[in-house]
Structures are given as C-alpha cells and as structure tokens.
Design a protein around this motif. Structure first.
Motif, PDB file in Angstrom:
ATOM      1  N   PHE A 191     -14.839  18.147  82.706  1.00  0.00           N
ATOM      2  CA  PHE A 191     -15.395  16.898  82.187  1.00  0.00           C
ATOM      3  C   PHE A 191     -16.165  16.152  83.267  1.00  0.00           C
ATOM      4  O   PHE A 191     -15.993  16.398  84.464  1.00  0.00           O
ATOM      5  CB  PHE A 191     -14.277  16.004  81.633  1.00  0.00           C
ATOM      6  CG  PHE A 191     -13.160  15.673  82.591  1.00  0.00           C
ATOM      7  CD1 PHE A 191     -12.292  16.661  83.068  1.00  0.00           C
ATOM      8  CD2 PHE A 191     -12.951  14.367  83.025  1.00  0.00           C
ATOM      9  CE1 PHE A 191     -11.265  16.358  83.955  1.00  0.00           C
ATOM     10  CE2 PHE A 191     -11.920  14.056  83.898  1.00  0.00           C
ATOM     11  CZ  PHE A 191     -11.073  15.051  84.367  1.00  0.00           C
ATOM     12  N   THR A 192     -17.008  15.255  82.808  1.00  0.00           N
ATOM     13  CA  THR A 192     -17.769  14.353  83.676  1.00  0.00           C
ATOM     14  C   THR A 192     -17.634  12.975  83.056  1.00  0.00           C
ATOM     15  O   THR A 192     -17.715  12.840  81.837  1.00  0.00           O
ATOM     16  CB  THR A 192     -19.250  14.778  83.727  1.00  0.00           C
ATOM     17  OG1 THR A 192     -19.326  16.099  84.255  1.00  0.00           O
ATOM     18  CG2 THR A 192     -20.080  13.836  84.599  1.00  0.00           C
ATOM     19  N   LEU A 193     -17.365  11.970  83.872  1.00  0.00           N
ATOM     20  CA  LEU A 193     -17.140  10.622  83.340  1.00  0.00           C
ATOM     21  C   LEU A 193     -18.255   9.666  83.763  1.00  0.00           C
ATOM     22  O   LEU A 193     -18.577   9.572  84.949  1.00  0.00           O
ATOM     23  CB  LEU A 193     -15.776  10.111  83.801  1.00  0.00           C
ATOM     24  CG  LEU A 193     -14.582  10.929  83.278  1.00  0.00           C
ATOM     25  CD1 LEU A 193     -13.291  10.521  83.979  1.00  0.00           C
ATOM     26  CD2 LEU A 193     -14.431  10.797  81.767  1.00  0.00           C
ATOM     27  N   SER A 194     -18.820   8.992  82.787  1.00  0.00           N
ATOM     28  CA  SER A 194     -19.891   8.020  83.038  1.00  0.00           C
ATOM     29  C   SER A 194     -19.304   6.669  83.442  1.00  0.00           C
ATOM     30  O   SER A 194     -18.081   6.486  83.464  1.00  0.00           O
ATOM     31  CB  SER A 194     -20.731   7.839  81.777  1.00  0.00           C
ATOM     32  OG  SER A 194     -19.967   7.099  80.838  1.00  0.00           O
ATOM     33  N   ALA A 195     -20.177   5.708  83.698  1.00  0.00           N
ATOM     34  CA  ALA A 195     -19.769   4.348  84.096  1.00  0.00           C
ATOM     35  C   ALA A 195     -18.915   3.665  83.025  1.00  0.00           C
ATOM     36  O   ALA A 195     -18.222   2.685  83.318  1.00  0.00           O
ATOM     37  CB  ALA A 195     -21.002   3.501  84.388  1.00  0.00           C
ATOM     38  N   VAL A 196     -18.937   4.192  81.823  1.00  0.00           N
ATOM     39  CA  VAL A 196     -18.116   3.640  80.744  1.00  0.00           C
ATOM     40  C   VAL A 196     -16.627   3.706  81.106  1.00  0.00           C
ATOM     41  O   VAL A 196     -15.828   2.894  80.636  1.00  0.00           O
ATOM     42  CB  VAL A 196     -18.397   4.439  79.441  1.00  0.00           C
ATOM     43  CG1 VAL A 196     -17.408   4.121  78.349  1.00  0.00           C
ATOM     44  CG2 VAL A 196     -19.831   4.193  78.975  1.00  0.00           C
ATOM     45  N   THR A 223     -11.147   9.177  92.222  1.00  0.00           N
ATOM     46  CA  THR A 223     -11.822  10.191  91.411  1.00  0.00           C
ATOM     47  C   THR A 223     -13.238   9.694  91.124  1.00  0.00           C
ATOM     48  O   THR A 223     -13.412   8.615  90.560  1.00  0.00           O
ATOM     49  CB  THR A 223     -11.049  10.402  90.088  1.00  0.00           C
ATOM     50  OG1 THR A 223      -9.694  10.756  90.394  1.00  0.00           O
ATOM     51  CG2 THR A 223     -11.683  11.492  89.247  1.00  0.00           C
ATOM     52  N   PRO A 224     -14.253  10.459  91.537  1.00  0.00           N
ATOM     53  CA  PRO A 224     -15.623   9.950  91.399  1.00  0.00           C
ATOM     54  C   PRO A 224     -16.188  10.028  89.970  1.00  0.00           C
ATOM     55  O   PRO A 224     -15.864  10.936  89.215  1.00  0.00           O
ATOM     56  CB  PRO A 224     -16.427  10.862  92.336  1.00  0.00           C
ATOM     57  CG  PRO A 224     -15.630  12.127  92.441  1.00  0.00           C
ATOM     58  CD  PRO A 224     -14.188  11.740  92.252  1.00  0.00           C
ATOM     59  N   LEU A 225     -17.026   9.075  89.636  1.00  0.00           N
ATOM     60  CA  LEU A 225     -17.775   9.078  88.371  1.00  0.00           C
ATOM     61  C   LEU A 225     -19.017   9.959  88.520  1.00  0.00           C
ATOM     62  O   LEU A 225     -19.519  10.147  89.626  1.00  0.00           O
ATOM     63  CB  LEU A 225     -18.262   7.658  88.045  1.00  0.00           C
ATOM     64  CG  LEU A 225     -17.218   6.607  87.697  1.00  0.00           C
ATOM     65  CD1 LEU A 225     -17.891   5.238  87.623  1.00  0.00           C
ATOM     66  CD2 LEU A 225     -16.531   6.941  86.368  1.00  0.00           C
ATOM     67  N   GLY A 226     -19.494  10.458  87.400  1.00  0.00           N
ATOM     68  CA  GLY A 226     -20.816  11.089  87.361  1.00  0.00           C
ATOM     69  C   GLY A 226     -20.934  12.467  87.970  1.00  0.00           C
ATOM     70  O   GLY A 226     -22.052  12.957  88.175  1.00  0.00           O
ATOM     71  N   VAL A 227     -19.807  13.105  88.297  1.00  0.00           N
ATOM     72  CA  VAL A 227     -19.851  14.464  88.855  1.00  0.00           C
ATOM     73  C   VAL A 227     -18.870  15.339  88.059  1.00  0.00           C
ATOM     74  O   VAL A 227     -17.931  14.826  87.458  1.00  0.00           O
ATOM     75  CB  VAL A 227     -19.487  14.493  90.359  1.00  0.00           C
ATOM     76  CG1 VAL A 227     -20.518  13.733  91.179  1.00  0.00           C
ATOM     77  CG2 VAL A 227     -18.088  13.921  90.594  1.00  0.00           C
ATOM     78  N   PRO A 228     -19.095  16.665  88.065  1.00  0.00           N
ATOM     79  CA  PRO A 228     -18.218  17.542  87.276  1.00  0.00           C
ATOM     80  C   PRO A 228     -16.810  17.599  87.863  1.00  0.00           C
ATOM     81  O   PRO A 228     -16.635  17.954  89.027  1.00  0.00           O
ATOM     82  CB  PRO A 228     -18.882  18.922  87.365  1.00  0.00           C
ATOM     83  CG  PRO A 228     -20.222  18.705  87.994  1.00  0.00           C
ATOM     84  CD  PRO A 228     -20.161  17.412  88.753  1.00  0.00           C
ATOM     85  N   LEU A 229     -15.837  17.219  87.061  1.00  0.00           N
ATOM     86  CA  LEU A 229     -14.429  17.246  87.464  1.00  0.00           C
ATOM     87  C   LEU A 229     -13.729  18.383  86.734  1.00  0.00           C
ATOM     88  O   LEU A 229     -14.157  18.797  85.657  1.00  0.00           O
ATOM     89  CB  LEU A 229     -13.758  15.924  87.092  1.00  0.00           C
ATOM     90  CG  LEU A 229     -14.368  14.667  87.714  1.00  0.00           C
ATOM     91  CD1 LEU A 229     -13.784  13.414  87.062  1.00  0.00           C
ATOM     92  CD2 LEU A 229     -14.160  14.643  89.225  1.00  0.00           C
TER      93      LEU A 229
END
Lengths: 195, 195
Positions: free
Chosen positions: A99-104, A149-155
């Motif tokens: 998953f990748t997580l946006s600023a949301v 855990t960083p936003l906007g990168v593939p986790l």
C-alpha cells in the motif's frame, strides 16, 4: 458475492472518490467554487442513493481462497476510505500487504498517523488468523512504533499466525518502509466465536 | 490557521464527500449510472485541484487552547475520511470524544472495525499527552477489546495522561457504547521529541 463487471464499476467509483478526497485535503479553491462543487456532490450522492443495498458486505473470493470484503475500510476496493491495502496469502500462511498512503492519512507532519498503522496491522493479523483456520474477533492488539512511517511511498506489511490454544490465536506482524526497515511491529490475540 | 468562512466551506465540502462515501458503499445503482457518476466526480476533482496547497495542516485553535488539525483523519472536519470525532479537553485534562460511525467503518458485520477503534484511541490519548504538556509520537499502544463496538449509534471516548518520566508519557482511555459499557480500553506511551 459480486460479479466482475459490477465489481469493477464500484471499484472505479471508489477510486474516483479517493482522488476527490485527496483533492479536498489539498484544495486552495475559492470559497464560491468549493460551494459550487459541494452542491454538485450532493446531487451525485442522491443519484447513487436512489437504489440502496442494506447489505454492505459484497465479498469476492480470490484464487487463493482469501475472502475480500469489498466494503472493508482497509482492503476494500469499493470503500473510498480504504487506501486500499492489497493483501494476499502466501503458501505458508504468511499474509503480505502492499500500500501507499496519501496525505489523507497524515498524523505527524509528512508521516502516517499511528492509528492508521494500527488499522492496517489489525486487519492483516486478523486475516493471518482467518487463513490459518481460526477466524475471530480481536481481543488484544499491541503496537510498538519503531520509527515514523512515511507517506507517499510504497509500504509493505507482513504477518503470520504464531500459535493457537483452544479458541485463542496469536499473530505477529509489521510494516516496512521502502528500505525494508521495520516501522511498526504488532502482536494480536484473536478469539474464535463458538458456532 | 484557517479563517472562519473558508474553514466552514471546506468542512461543508468534506461532509458532502462523507455522505457520498456512505452512498458508495451502499449503492445498488446500475453499472451505467455508476460510470456516469464516476465521470462527473473526476471533473469535480479536477476543479478542486486547479489550486492546491502543499501544506495540508490547516489548524484551528479552539477556545480551550486545543489545536485541531482540520485535515486530521480522526478529528478533521475538512478530511472526508474522518468520522469526524469531536474531541475536547476538560478542565482536569481529561479528553472526551463523541462520534457515530457509519457502515463505511465496518469490520465484523454491524460492528466497528477493531482498527478504527485503535485509530480513535491513539489520537485521543495523543491529545491527552499534548494537553498535559507532553506532545509526542506514539511509542507503544495496547488495546483490549472487551465487547463489540456498535455502528450507527452515538459513542463516546475518554482518556487522560496518567504519568510522565523524562520524555516518556503514559495515557489511558476507552470507548463507551450508548449504555455506558466499555467496549475497548487502551494504554499508550508517547515520547516527546528533543527540541
């Protein structure tokens, strides 16, 4: 169980709402424009609500036998609040998530909200218990936050059932950043209901 | 810090997206209708994206001095994935939360997803630490699920700082159902960054 074409249409709709949601948290549109868009959204909601299902549990069974609830707030392709996390089971029962997580999903500036990591891990460990033959409700969940855990990168995330005792099952898992470093570790205990 | 009128417009927009999201997980509209609505959503997203903020951290300070990040995925009036949970601080530092969760947040049939309860409690305990003068990142979070948390009814949550030791702060909290029964308990430890 959902048919292919309708499922694809619903997943496409949910993806449009995800894009809309991201636009909302970033928009610098003028107040009048925001109000005009709001009014149009209300009329689209009305169109979708003209025919409603009481049951929100559309389920798709994947080739590996893993049930996917399309409305899940974690993995559901048809739920706009789900990132969604792609989860699949390996042959040995390990569950992997991508998953990748946006600023949301932001907590501390530029990092994932700690509670969102908890949400992903609770779901993943629950799936590990279910795939191991012990589906159940979460009884305890322990999270250890090792680094942001960083936003906007593939986790990625992974988890597995570690042991069972009667109706109780334990599972361990973690989230990894793109460099393979563990950001959050979790241990959960699930209780399988008597049927 | 956000001005009143623009904040109200953004909060209204986010509320329209919440209603839309709920309609998406329940719609039984025909495939063609779903595709027509999807296309219109894409054009509304484009309108909102014409002017974008890089900073998603619009903050409103409430009369009690509690900072509210309007884009928060838990309490943010301007974040469509936030329920949002209304949180406020009492004079003794106790944080209280009030919220109702729709089917969008469903885990087991008709109950709140365990990870959503974790998300709410992580945020609430983090606010208890911050209001107690020890803002920090979550280091550990332990959840004990006592009974299922129902969807669609008014829920409350409460939490407080229990002790501090150097840069470490502990907080306890819980979610209560409308009958005042505890559904989930939580203990968290936060670490305040060196500044």
């Amino acid at each position: 169980v959902l048919e292919g074409a309708q499922g694809a249409a619903l997943a496409g709709l949910a993806e449009r709402v995800r894009e809309l949601t991201e636009a909302v948290v970033r928009t610098a549109a003028a107040e009048e424009e925001i109000e005009a868009v709001s009014a149009q959204l209300a009329s689209l909601t009305e169109r979708l609500s003209a025919a409603r299902r009481e049951n929100t549990r559309l389920v798709r069974i994947d080739p590996g036998g893993v049930p996917h609830v399309l409305g899940s707030p974690v993995t559901g392709a048809a739920n706009p609040i789900a990132p969604p996390v792609e989860m699949y089971a390996e042959a040995d029962g390990t569950i992997r998530g991508e998953f990748t997580l946006s600023a949301v999903y932001e907590g501390p500036p530029s990092y994932v909200h700690g509670g969102i990591s908890a949400l992903v891990l609770d779901h993943l460990l629950g799936m590990a218990a279910a795939v191991g033959g012990m589906p159940g409700m979460t009884a305890t969940l322990e999270l250890r936050y090792r680094r942001p855990t960083p936003l906007g990168v593939p986790l990625t995330a992974e988890g597995r059932l570690t042991r069972s005792e009667g109706r109780r099952t334990w599972a361990d898992g973690r989230i990894l950043d793109p460099d393979g470093r563990t950001t959050v570790e979790a241990t959960a205990m699930f209780v399988t209901p008597r049927t």
